[in-house]
Structures are given as C-alpha cells and as structure tokens.
Write a protein that holds these residues in place. Structure first.
Motif, short mmCIF file in Angstrom:
data_model
loop_
_atom_site.label_atom_id
_atom_site.label_comp_id
_atom_site.label_asym_id
_atom_site.label_seq_id
_atom_site.Cartn_x
_atom_site.Cartn_y
_atom_site.Cartn_z
N ALA A 53 0.83 -1.21 0.00
CA ALA A 53 0.00 0.00 0.00
C ALA A 53 0.87 1.26 0.00
O ALA A 53 0.57 2.22 -0.72
CB ALA A 53 -0.93 0.00 1.21
N VAL A 54 1.94 1.26 0.78
CA VAL A 54 2.84 2.41 0.81
C VAL A 54 3.43 2.65 -0.57
O VAL A 54 3.45 3.79 -1.06
CB VAL A 54 3.96 2.22 1.86
CG1 VAL A 54 5.05 3.28 1.70
CG2 VAL A 54 3.39 2.26 3.27
N MET A 55 3.87 1.60 -1.22
CA MET A 55 4.44 1.75 -2.57
C MET A 55 3.39 2.27 -3.55
O MET A 55 3.67 3.15 -4.36
CB MET A 55 5.03 0.42 -3.05
CG MET A 55 6.24 -0.01 -2.26
SD MET A 55 7.55 1.23 -2.16
CE MET A 55 8.04 1.36 -3.85
N ASP A 56 2.18 1.74 -3.46
CA ASP A 56 1.10 2.19 -4.35
C ASP A 56 0.78 3.67 -4.11
O ASP A 56 0.61 4.44 -5.07
CB ASP A 56 -0.17 1.36 -4.14
CG ASP A 56 -0.04 -0.07 -4.64
OD1 ASP A 56 0.89 -0.34 -5.44
OD2 ASP A 56 -0.86 -0.91 -4.23
N ILE A 57 0.71 4.06 -2.87
CA ILE A 57 0.41 5.46 -2.53
C ILE A 57 1.51 6.38 -3.03
O ILE A 57 1.23 7.43 -3.62
CB ILE A 57 0.19 5.61 -1.01
CG1 ILE A 57 -1.09 4.90 -0.60
CG2 ILE A 57 0.18 7.08 -0.60
CD1 ILE A 57 -1.24 4.71 0.90
N MET A 58 2.76 5.99 -2.84
CA MET A 58 3.87 6.83 -3.28
C MET A 58 3.91 6.93 -4.81
O MET A 58 4.19 7.99 -5.35
CB MET A 58 5.19 6.31 -2.72
CG MET A 58 5.26 6.43 -1.21
SD MET A 58 4.94 8.09 -0.61
CE MET A 58 6.49 8.49 0.11
N GLU A 59 3.63 5.84 -5.49
CA GLU A 59 3.58 5.87 -6.95
C GLU A 59 2.47 6.80 -7.43
O GLU A 59 2.67 7.57 -8.39
CB GLU A 59 3.36 4.46 -7.51
CG GLU A 59 4.59 3.59 -7.42
CD GLU A 59 4.33 2.16 -7.87
OE1 GLU A 59 3.28 1.89 -8.50
OE2 GLU A 59 5.19 1.30 -7.59
N GLN A 60 1.31 6.75 -6.79
CA GLN A 60 0.21 7.64 -7.14
C GLN A 60 0.60 9.10 -6.89
O GLN A 60 0.26 9.97 -7.69
CB GLN A 60 -1.05 7.29 -6.34
CG GLN A 60 -1.72 6.03 -6.79
CD GLN A 60 -2.30 6.17 -8.17
OE1 GLN A 60 -2.88 7.19 -8.52
NE2 GLN A 60 -2.16 5.12 -8.97
N LEU A 61 1.31 9.33 -5.81
CA LEU A 61 1.75 10.69 -5.51
C LEU A 61 2.69 11.21 -6.60
O LEU A 61 2.54 12.34 -7.06
CB LEU A 61 2.44 10.73 -4.15
CG LEU A 61 2.95 12.09 -3.69
CD1 LEU A 61 1.81 13.09 -3.60
CD2 LEU A 61 3.65 11.96 -2.36
N ILE A 62 3.61 10.39 -7.04
CA ILE A 62 4.53 10.79 -8.11
C ILE A 62 3.74 11.14 -9.36
O ILE A 62 3.97 12.16 -10.01
CB ILE A 62 5.54 9.66 -8.43
CG1 ILE A 62 6.54 9.52 -7.30
CG2 ILE A 62 6.29 9.96 -9.73
CD1 ILE A 62 7.45 8.29 -7.45
N GLN A 63 2.78 10.28 -9.72
CA GLN A 63 2.02 10.49 -10.95
C GLN A 63 1.12 11.71 -10.87
O GLN A 63 0.89 12.39 -11.87
CB GLN A 63 1.18 9.25 -11.25
CG GLN A 63 2.01 8.06 -11.63
CD GLN A 63 1.18 6.79 -11.76
OE1 GLN A 63 -0.03 6.80 -11.56
NE2 GLN A 63 1.82 5.68 -12.09
#
Length: 67
Positions: A53-63
C-alpha cells in the motif's frame, strides 16, 4: 541553492514540481514512508499488504504531483 535535505516539505514539493527531480521525491519518501507504513499497518493489520500500500500510494503521488 538550498540543499534538498534542508528544504521544508512545501519548498521541496515546489522544487519537485518545477524540475521533476526524483532525488527530491526520495527525500520526501524517507521523511514519510515510515509514518505512512504505520498508518497502513494499523488499518490493514498485515505487514506485506501495508508495504504494498505504501508503494502504491507513493507511486500515485509521483504520478499526480503535477496536478
């Protein structure tokens, strides 16, 4: 220019938006990933799911940072 590690979160976000600097984002990740992980773990009650979930959230933040 101020060192990235010394910038406030707001200044760092502006820097990342203007320059697309991934090093700046890495600093934000270092500052907040452990807090985000703790929050996810509290609700998901599963370490692996929380890490994902942390990785998914951070990826979404980058995008979505440029919005």
């Amino acid at each position: 220019m101020q060192a990235l590690t010394e910038m406030t979160d707001e200044t760092l976000l502006k820097h990342i938006k203007q320059r697309g600097d991934k090093k700046g984002f890495a600093i934000l990740y270092q500052r907040y990933a452990h807090l985000l992980f703790g929050w996810c773990l509290r609700y998901l009650k599963n370490q692996e799911a929380s890490e994902d979930a942390v990785m998914d959230i951070m990826e979404q933040l980058i995008q979505n940072l440029h919005r």
